[in-house]
Design a protein around this motif. Structure first.
Motif, PDB file in Angstrom:
ATOM      1  N   ILE A 171       0.770  -1.356  -0.196  1.00 34.77           N
ATOM      2  CA  ILE A 171       0.136  -0.129  -0.064  1.00 34.77           C
ATOM      3  C   ILE A 171       0.989   1.323   0.083  1.00 34.77           C
ATOM      4  O   ILE A 171       0.638   2.129  -0.867  1.00 34.77           O
ATOM      5  N   SER A 172       2.023   1.240   0.645  1.00 36.74           N
ATOM      6  CA  SER A 172       2.725   2.088   0.794  1.00 36.74           C
ATOM      7  C   SER A 172       3.560   2.679  -0.481  1.00 36.74           C
ATOM      8  O   SER A 172       3.646   3.636  -0.935  1.00 36.74           O
ATOM      9  N   THR A 173       4.070   1.500  -1.028  1.00 33.39           N
ATOM     10  CA  THR A 173       4.583   1.461  -2.470  1.00 33.39           C
ATOM     11  C   THR A 173       3.427   2.245  -3.569  1.00 33.39           C
ATOM     12  O   THR A 173       3.901   3.284  -4.336  1.00 33.39           O
ATOM     13  N   ALA A 174       2.516   1.602  -3.317  1.00 29.92           N
ATOM     14  CA  ALA A 174       1.395   2.248  -4.551  1.00 29.92           C
ATOM     15  C   ALA A 174       1.044   3.769  -4.287  1.00 29.92           C
ATOM     16  O   ALA A 174       0.753   4.431  -5.220  1.00 29.92           O
ATOM     17  N   SER A 175       0.895   4.098  -3.028  1.00 32.24           N
ATOM     18  CA  SER A 175       0.780   5.452  -2.427  1.00 32.24           C
ATOM     19  C   SER A 175       1.592   6.350  -3.137  1.00 32.24           C
ATOM     20  O   SER A 175       1.451   7.557  -3.439  1.00 32.24           O
ATOM     21  N   LYS A 176       3.118   5.851  -2.847  1.00 30.28           N
ATOM     22  CA  LYS A 176       4.141   6.778  -3.348  1.00 30.28           C
ATOM     23  C   LYS A 176       3.965   6.859  -5.044  1.00 30.28           C
ATOM     24  O   LYS A 176       4.435   7.983  -5.377  1.00 30.28           O
ATOM     25  N   LEU A 177       3.863   5.754  -5.520  1.00 27.65           N
ATOM     26  CA  LEU A 177       3.656   5.874  -7.063  1.00 27.65           C
ATOM     27  C   LEU A 177       2.323   6.642  -7.395  1.00 27.65           C
ATOM     28  O   LEU A 177       2.558   7.450  -8.440  1.00 27.65           O
ATOM     29  N   ALA A 178       1.263   6.770  -6.777  1.00 24.62           N
ATOM     30  CA  ALA A 178       0.282   7.634  -6.968  1.00 24.62           C
ATOM     31  C   ALA A 178       0.593   8.852  -6.920  1.00 24.62           C
ATOM     32  O   ALA A 178       0.400  10.041  -7.725  1.00 24.62           O
ATOM     33  N   ALA A 179       1.391   9.354  -5.855  1.00 23.77           N
ATOM     34  CA  ALA A 179       1.869  10.872  -5.612  1.00 23.77           C
ATOM     35  C   ALA A 179       2.656  11.070  -6.742  1.00 23.77           C
ATOM     36  O   ALA A 179       2.692  12.291  -7.227  1.00 23.77           O
ATOM     37  N   ARG A 180       3.429  10.294  -7.238  1.00 23.73           N
ATOM     38  CA  ARG A 180       4.463  10.610  -8.446  1.00 23.73           C
ATOM     39  C   ARG A 180       3.786  10.837  -9.578  1.00 23.73           C
ATOM     40  O   ARG A 180       3.845  11.797 -10.415  1.00 23.73           O
ATOM     41  N   ALA A 181       2.417  10.484  -9.628  1.00 23.74           N
ATOM     42  CA  ALA A 181       1.622  10.516 -11.000  1.00 23.74           C
ATOM     43  C   ALA A 181       0.972  11.987 -10.848  1.00 23.74           C
ATOM     44  O   ALA A 181       0.339  12.623 -11.840  1.00 23.74           O
ATOM     45  N   SER A 182       1.101  12.543  -9.295  1.00 22.98           N
ATOM     46  CA  SER A 182       0.472  14.030  -9.436  1.00 22.98           C
ATOM     47  C   SER A 182       1.104  15.053  -9.838  1.00 22.98           C
ATOM     48  O   SER A 182       2.674  15.038 -10.059  1.00 22.98           O
TER      49      SER A 182
END
Lengths: 317, 169
Positions: free
Chosen positions: A269-280
């Protein structure tokens, strides 16, 4: 209005987030008004009127834009008196939402609460109850304000938009629909008539979380997450949409791809959340510095995924 | 040349007709054409709710609706709440519980409260606060407004138990 340049769009974006300029007229410029009773009549009006004519649905974004003189359409085609565009139902493998469905109906729909609570979450965060009485599902997505709440949910749900013109209908995928701020893939002579979402069975869950300065405000940041889980553990499909952190609603594709095949551990979940932030790609404005908003995407994605997982596996929340 | 359109709207039970420009907002139609100045204009950007009225039984912010959209429909404003000299329970609640200070938000607040109580006869405090979240008050801090709405909820239940007609349209 459909041919707005990016710069003009940005101008609207900034202005709507700010208080009205003192001394500015709050009366819209003159326009012609038509109130067709049928969809075909509305389409032919759209075809025969100028390129600056606009569809009036709930009007809760369009009328403020006109009052602030950020847009001055020459004609409004009011579709509120057309019957048959307000529905929420499942048929032929899709959840179907009529374009004129009011936000209040999305918010209170038992079907959505039970099977598609992500839409219910997003709807209940749009403006306030009185605005939701008039605002529509179709208007919220086709106005394409990057701070609107439904677009991110639609990206997470892999929704499709049915655009109808005199030549028939075509289907636009959510990822192709949100082109830029206040700009969609809809052509001038097309009317958005239906939003459809692949129908869910068991093992699906989604959630929308929004951080706002006060109730009814636009998002500082928002995250929509929808996952399908097999055997209660492995992610088979994931959709993540982001609100108010770019020039349009953003699909966090890398995060989605990463999640497939994962077990939702704290680490995943933590990895996915950081990847999501990278898309922003958030800007700095009245609602906070870009850096802060990016951090908030991490927090909100984490929470949204946890809630989505709980819902997918039959838990509460 | 200004194009005007003929509209017929039932306002507080009375049929009203007028020729209006399409760009005329419903709140201006009510205040200026019909002299129903109980409906206030606050922020003019659909935030504050001072202009809240009912359109076919549903609350709308009348600064963000065109008068032509109300053609053939029913509008209820704060002036339509009382039955002659008899106040509507929500008005009585604001009176009894001191639900206002300056009074600017009050007409819109009462319309939102009436709509809330039509949907939910026994609202919790949280449901009341959510129900009026589209209406801003800068004086009271909302505590007295919530009490006024609770008062009205009780009063409405009593009225119904006695088999009396509830005044709201």
């Amino acid at each position: 209005m459909n041919e707005l340049t990016h710069k003009q769009s940005q101008c609207i974006l900034v202005s709507l987030r700010l208080e009205p300029v003192r001394g500015l007229h709050m009366i819209p410029a003159s326009f012609e008004y038509s109130s067709p009773k049928t969809l075909s009549e509305a389409i032919s009006l759209l075809e025969t009127s100028g390129s600056d004519s606009k569809i009036l649905a709930g009007g809760q974004s369009l009328i403020p834009v006109m009052k602030l003189r950020l847009g001055s359409p020459s004609r409004l085609i009011d579709i509120n008196n057309i019957e048959g565009l307000n529905y929420i139902r499942e048929s032929d493998g899709f959840l179907r939402i009529g374009a004129l469905t009011r936000i209040v109906d999305l918010e209170s729909s038992e079907l959505l609460k039970k099977k598609y609570p992500i839409i219910n979450d997003a709807a209940s965060h749009i403006a306030d109850p009185t605005v939701r009485n008039l605002g529509t599902a179709g208007g919220n997505v086709s106005h394409a304000d990057p701070a609107n709440d439904l677009p991110a949910a639609m990206l997470a749900l892999s929704a499709e938009f049915v655009a109808t013109s005199s030549g028939g209908s075509r289907v636009i995928k959510a990822k192709d629909f949100f082109v830029d701020a206040f700009t969609t893939a809809l052509k001038h002579e097309e009317i958005l008539t239906e939003i459809r979402i692949p129908q869910f069975t068991v093992g699906n869950g989604g959630a929308y979380l929004k951080l706002e300065k006060r109730v009814g405000d636009f998002a500082i940041a928002g995250v929509a997450a929808q996952i399908s889980v097999t055997q209660g553990v492995t992610v088979a499909k994931a959709g993540i949409g982001l609100t108010a952190v770019g020039s349009s609603a953003i699909e966090a594709v890398e995060a989605e791809q990463y999640l497939i095949g994962q077990t939702l551990t704290a680490e995943a979940i933590s990895t996915a959340s950081k990847l999501a932030a990278r898309a922003s790609n958030p800007g700095t404005d009245l609602r906070g510095p870009g850096e802060y908003k990016r951090e908030m995407i991490i927090v909100l994605t984490t929470r949204a995924l946890k809630r989505a997982y709980l819902r997918a596996t039959g838990g509460a929340a | 040349m200004v194009n005007k359109m003929h509209i017929a709207v039932t306002v507080n039970g009375k049929d009203r007709e007028a020729d209006v420009e399409p760009r005329l907002l419903l709140v201006h139609f009510l205040r200026e054409n019909l002299s129903l100045t109980g409906t206030h204009i606050g922020c003019d950007t659909s935030n504050c709710g001072a202009c809240t009225v009912m359109l076919n039984g549903m609350t709308v912010k009348s600064c963000t609706v065109f008068a032509v959209q109300a053609n053939g429909k029913k509008v209820t404003t704060v002036e339509g709440l009382a039955n002659g000299a008899k106040l509507h329970p929500i008005q009585e609640g604001f009176w009894e519980k001191h639900g206002l200070q300056c009074g600017y938000c009050t007409p819109g607040m009462m319309m939102a409260a009436v709509a809330l109580l039509q949907k939910n006869q026994n609202p919790t405090e949280e449901e009341i606060r959510r129900g009026i979240s589209g209406n801003l008050c800068r004086c009271t801090g909302y505590v007295k407004i919530v009490e006024a709405i609770q008062y009205a909820a009780e009063k409405l239940k009593e009225t119904q138990q006695q088999g009396m007609e509830v005044p709201a349209r």
